[in-house]
Scaffold this motif. Structure first.
Motif, short mmCIF file in Angstrom:
data_model
loop_
_atom_site.label_atom_id
_atom_site.label_comp_id
_atom_site.label_asym_id
_atom_site.label_seq_id
_atom_site.Cartn_x
_atom_site.Cartn_y
_atom_site.Cartn_z
N VAL A 63 0.86 -1.17 0.00
CA VAL A 63 0.00 0.00 0.00
C VAL A 63 0.90 1.23 0.00
CG1 VAL A 63 -0.18 -0.05 2.54
CG2 VAL A 63 -1.87 1.20 1.19
N ASN A 64 0.51 2.22 -0.79
CA ASN A 64 1.28 3.45 -0.90
C ASN A 64 0.40 4.63 -0.50
OD1 ASN A 64 3.72 2.27 -2.24
ND2 ASN A 64 2.19 1.73 -3.76
N PHE A 65 1.03 5.62 0.12
CA PHE A 65 0.31 6.77 0.65
C PHE A 65 1.03 8.04 0.24
CE2 PHE A 65 -0.37 9.89 4.08
CZ PHE A 65 -1.76 9.91 4.15
N LYS A 66 0.28 9.01 -0.30
CA LYS A 66 0.85 10.29 -0.67
C LYS A 66 -0.03 11.42 -0.14
CE LYS A 66 3.11 8.78 -4.96
NZ LYS A 66 3.23 9.01 -6.43
N THR A 67 0.59 12.44 0.41
CA THR A 67 -0.15 13.62 0.83
C THR A 67 -0.08 14.68 -0.26
OG1 THR A 67 1.84 14.35 2.03
CG2 THR A 67 0.13 13.24 3.30
N LEU A 68 -1.15 15.45 -0.35
CA LEU A 68 -1.29 16.46 -1.40
C LEU A 68 -1.40 17.85 -0.79
CD1 LEU A 68 -3.95 14.55 -3.55
CD2 LEU A 68 -1.46 14.45 -3.78
N GLY A 69 -1.68 18.83 -1.63
CA GLY A 69 -1.91 20.18 -1.15
C GLY A 69 -3.31 20.33 -0.59
N ALA A 70 -3.67 21.57 -0.26
CA ALA A 70 -5.01 21.90 0.24
C ALA A 70 -5.35 21.15 1.52
CB ALA A 70 -6.06 21.64 -0.83
N CYS A 71 -4.39 21.07 2.46
CA CYS A 71 -4.62 20.46 3.77
C CYS A 71 -4.77 21.55 4.82
CB CYS A 71 -3.45 19.54 4.14
SG CYS A 71 -3.11 18.22 2.96
N LYS A 72 -5.19 21.15 6.01
CA LYS A 72 -5.33 22.09 7.12
C LYS A 72 -4.89 21.43 8.41
CE LYS A 72 -9.21 24.78 5.24
NZ LYS A 72 -8.49 26.07 5.16
N LEU A 73 -4.34 22.23 9.30
CA LEU A 73 -4.03 21.79 10.65
C LEU A 73 -4.50 22.88 11.61
CD1 LEU A 73 -0.43 20.32 10.23
CD2 LEU A 73 -2.52 19.04 10.65
N GLY A 74 -5.13 22.47 12.69
CA GLY A 74 -5.61 23.44 13.66
C GLY A 74 -5.36 22.97 15.07
N ILE A 75 -5.16 23.93 15.97
CA ILE A 75 -4.94 23.58 17.36
C ILE A 75 -5.58 24.65 18.24
CG2 ILE A 75 -2.70 24.76 17.52
CD1 ILE A 75 -1.85 22.37 19.38
N SER A 76 -6.10 24.21 19.38
CA SER A 76 -6.76 25.07 20.34
C SER A 76 -7.87 25.85 19.64
CB SER A 76 -5.73 26.00 20.99
OG SER A 76 -6.30 26.69 22.08
N ARG A 77 -8.04 27.13 20.01
CA ARG A 77 -9.10 27.94 19.41
C ARG A 77 -8.55 28.85 18.31
NH1 ARG A 77 -13.69 27.12 22.15
NH2 ARG A 77 -13.56 26.36 24.30
N TYR A 78 -7.31 28.63 17.93
CA TYR A 78 -6.73 29.45 16.88
C TYR A 78 -7.33 29.06 15.53
CZ TYR A 78 -3.11 30.84 20.22
OH TYR A 78 -2.45 31.34 21.31
N PRO A 79 -7.35 30.00 14.58
CA PRO A 79 -7.79 29.64 13.21
C PRO A 79 -6.87 28.56 12.64
CG PRO A 79 -7.70 32.03 13.48
CD PRO A 79 -7.06 31.45 14.70
N ASP A 80 -7.39 27.81 11.67
CA ASP A 80 -6.61 26.73 11.06
C ASP A 80 -5.43 27.27 10.26
OD1 ASP A 80 -8.37 24.89 12.09
OD2 ASP A 80 -9.54 24.70 10.23
N PHE A 81 -4.37 26.48 10.24
CA PHE A 81 -3.25 26.73 9.34
C PHE A 81 -3.61 26.12 7.97
CE2 PHE A 81 -1.32 26.64 13.53
CZ PHE A 81 -0.38 27.66 13.49
N ASP A 82 -3.36 26.85 6.90
CA ASP A 82 -3.46 26.28 5.55
C ASP A 82 -2.12 25.63 5.24
OD1 ASP A 82 -6.11 27.09 4.82
OD2 ASP A 82 -5.35 29.15 4.73
N TYR A 83 -2.17 24.37 4.89
CA TYR A 83 -0.96 23.54 4.85
C TYR A 83 -0.86 22.80 3.53
CZ TYR A 83 1.86 19.41 6.30
OH TYR A 83 2.78 18.40 6.40
N ASN A 84 0.24 23.01 2.83
CA ASN A 84 0.51 22.30 1.58
C ASN A 84 1.41 21.12 1.88
OD1 ASN A 84 1.14 21.38 -0.95
ND2 ASN A 84 2.05 23.29 -1.69
N ALA A 85 0.82 19.92 1.95
CA ALA A 85 1.57 18.72 2.31
C ALA A 85 2.04 17.94 1.09
CB ALA A 85 0.73 17.81 3.20
N ALA A 86 2.01 18.57 -0.10
CA ALA A 86 2.45 17.88 -1.31
C ALA A 86 3.89 17.40 -1.15
CB ALA A 86 2.34 18.80 -2.52
#
Length: 242
Positions: A63-86
């Motif tokens: 099995v192969n796994f690849k991450t792409l762009g248009a991801c998000k990470l968020g913590i606590s009550r802060y707004p989400d980070f826009d994250y490019n995981a390509a």
């Protein structure tokens, strides 16, 4: 975004996932193709994808796994980070279970997920400061995938290592969650994923509780304990080796 259920046609899934170099595929399983690739099945009505995993020469399904762009990470009550995981990638082994279920386990020593940095991440529309970096070090990545429905549930454990150049390095944050193609919901955070389509594309979400790390700055800045959300756009594919 609403949860979507994809009814995957086994022949189409075989074409897309197991035989990416096949340019044409007939509506019925092509047993001549199976013969030329040393794949056999005594059950003519068995889907091609199942025949591959069950072939008599007992190959090792990968099995192969690849991450792409248009991801998000968020913590606590802060707004989400826009994250490019390509560029993130990993591989592992798969074991057929029943009713379309496949158990997968990835080799975390070879699993790479891009760090959050000024090159990959924006916050409120602005890149992270140049020296700020959050490395993601996977400790476990395994679970089950249903090839018929496209549902994905993968347990993910990782250390998130926050640093500011050589000036400051915090103790790592331990994050443990189930990345799912359905819904993940906590007390503060929630997300909804998308099931795997015939090309293997999916969106995986997971809410986790982050405990204090006995670092005054980080515990205060992030209001630990708190929740974090991972929202990853990814592609999962399968192959076999003898």
């Amino acid at each position: 975004m609403g949860c979507q259920t994809f009814h995957i046609n086994p022949n189409s899934f075989y074409k897309r996932i197991y035989a990416p170099n096949t340019t044409r595929f007939s509506p019925q399983p092509n047993f001549k193709l199976l013969k030329t690739t040393s794949l056999t099945s005594n059950r003519l009505n068995e889907p091609a994808s199942t025949a591959i995993i069950n072939q008599t020469q007992n190959p090792t399904p990968n099995v192969n796994f690849k991450t792409l762009g248009a991801c998000k990470l968020g913590i606590s009550r802060y707004p989400d980070f826009d994250y490019n995981a390509a560029g993130g990638a990993g591989s592992g082994t798969a074991t057929k279970l029943s009713n379309g279920q496949v158990s997968v386990e990835f080799d975390v020593k070879k699993l790479y997920i891009p760090p959050l940095s000024t090159a990959t991440t924006t916050f409120l529309g602005f890149p992270l400061p140049p020296l700020l970096k959050i490395d993601i070090l996977p400790l476990a990545f395994r679970g089950e995938i249903n090839l018929e429905s496209g549902k994905v549930d993968l347990k993910f454990i990782a250390q998130f290592c926050f640093s500011v150049g050589s000036l400051y390095k915090a103790r790592s944050l331990l994050v443990e969650t189930v990345l799912t193609s359905d819904e993940s919901k906590g007390k503060m955070r929630e997300g909804r994923g998308e099931r795997m389509d015939e090309d293997g594309r999916c969106r995986l979400v997971g809410v986790a509780t982050v405990e204090p790390i006995n670092d005054l700055f980080m515990d205060t800045f992030l209001s630990l304990p708190t929740e974090c959300l991972a929202d990853l756009n990814a592609v999962i594919s399968f192959s076999t080796t003898q």
